[in-house]
Write an enzyme that holds these catalytic residues in place. Sequence first.
Site, short mmCIF file in Angstrom:
data_model
loop_
_atom_site.label_atom_id
_atom_site.label_comp_id
_atom_site.label_asym_id
_atom_site.label_seq_id
_atom_site.Cartn_x
_atom_site.Cartn_y
_atom_site.Cartn_z
N TYR A 56 0.85 -1.19 0.00
CA TYR A 56 0.00 0.00 0.00
C TYR A 56 0.89 1.24 0.00
CZ TYR A 56 -3.99 -2.95 1.43
OH TYR A 56 -4.99 -3.91 1.50
N LEU A 209 -18.60 -1.57 2.15
CA LEU A 209 -19.34 -0.50 1.47
C LEU A 209 -19.02 -0.48 -0.02
CD1 LEU A 209 -19.06 2.40 4.09
CD2 LEU A 209 -20.93 0.77 3.75
N ARG A 211 -16.26 -0.11 -1.66
CA ARG A 211 -15.40 1.02 -2.01
C ARG A 211 -16.18 2.33 -2.11
NH1 ARG A 211 -13.96 -3.66 -4.01
NH2 ARG A 211 -11.80 -4.32 -3.80
N GLY A 212 -17.17 2.46 -1.24
CA GLY A 212 -17.96 3.68 -1.19
C GLY A 212 -19.20 3.66 -2.04
N SER A 215 -22.25 3.38 0.08
CA SER A 215 -22.14 4.16 1.32
C SER A 215 -23.27 5.18 1.47
CB SER A 215 -20.80 4.92 1.35
OG SER A 215 -20.78 5.91 0.32
N GLY A 216 -23.94 5.47 0.36
CA GLY A 216 -24.94 6.54 0.38
C GLY A 216 -24.36 7.89 0.09
#
Length: 333
Positions: A56, A209, A211-212, A215-216
């Site tokens: 990473y 989620l 990767r978003g 997530s909303g």
Amino acid sequence: MNHIKLGQTDMTTSVLGLGCMGMSGMYGPSDRAESIATIHAALEAGVTLLDTGDFYGSGHNELLIAEALKSAPPSRRDSAIISVKFGAMRDPDGGWSLYDARPASVKNFLAYSLQRLGVDHIDIYRPARLDPNVPIEDTVGAIADMVKAGHVRAAGLSEVGSDTIRRAAAVCPISDLQIEYSLISRNIEEDILPTCRALGISVTAYGVLSRGLISGHWQKAAAGAGDFRAISPRFQAENVDRNLALVEALRKVADRLGVTVAQLAIAWVAAQGNDIVPIIGARRRDRLTEALGALDVKLGEEDLMAISQAVPKGAAAGERYPAAQMARLDSEV
């Protein structure tokens, strides 16, 4: 914060973990000071599991975690459980190639991770993916050697299928399988999750989620340069509208329960078993605070049914990785 035991090990972890990958790229630029503050806030809230990979940011993430732990109160620092993935090969331009999980490489990667993290052992050490050129017995056997030497506490796995899990578990105890699991990524339910449960192996679920996406908060065309989502099939024009329609259906359930979409999605994963630990990829304190609120969401049978109606199994449009990466996933074979 409640805790659960990880597999057959003597380690316990908080029921939510913090995934630190996004603090070192992959989803676009991040703020170093805010990232460290988020790690501190997670530790203060009782989150103990910190997940990273030596690739990473090509080591950046491990150095970031080391900095955060060094400046955290000793009681919080000492409670941290560090999970490290290894084996993904990168080049100076940030590109990706193959995986290297040869025994000699395992020990080499570990030596560098210990140095970057500033610790004398790593709690959970795992290959990021199956190296098709190396038997899993050899890779896990090298980790087992490092457990015996005191450099690692437990061996883990990541994104592998049932046969590989069984073969690895025959070599040494496996603490947990790290794998994507969410409302729109449920393939593990067919075979992998039952295998883990039969062997007493916990699941640390990333991508809860997606990767978003669920997530909303996600909006179309929000992925910029250096953001994995710009090439992710589920975020592409032909798929994203269908996937965001699922999110809006889920939002109706969340509104009825008085919670956010993200909290509902996280709570759903947590509700699938007390052997599953959702890993939250928050890189800001406000997102972390929202995620922690999922711990207060208690879902009854009617709620779970409403969620399943809003987001039926298999309803997502697009695969979770581009085709070339999907072909390398032992968990998808």
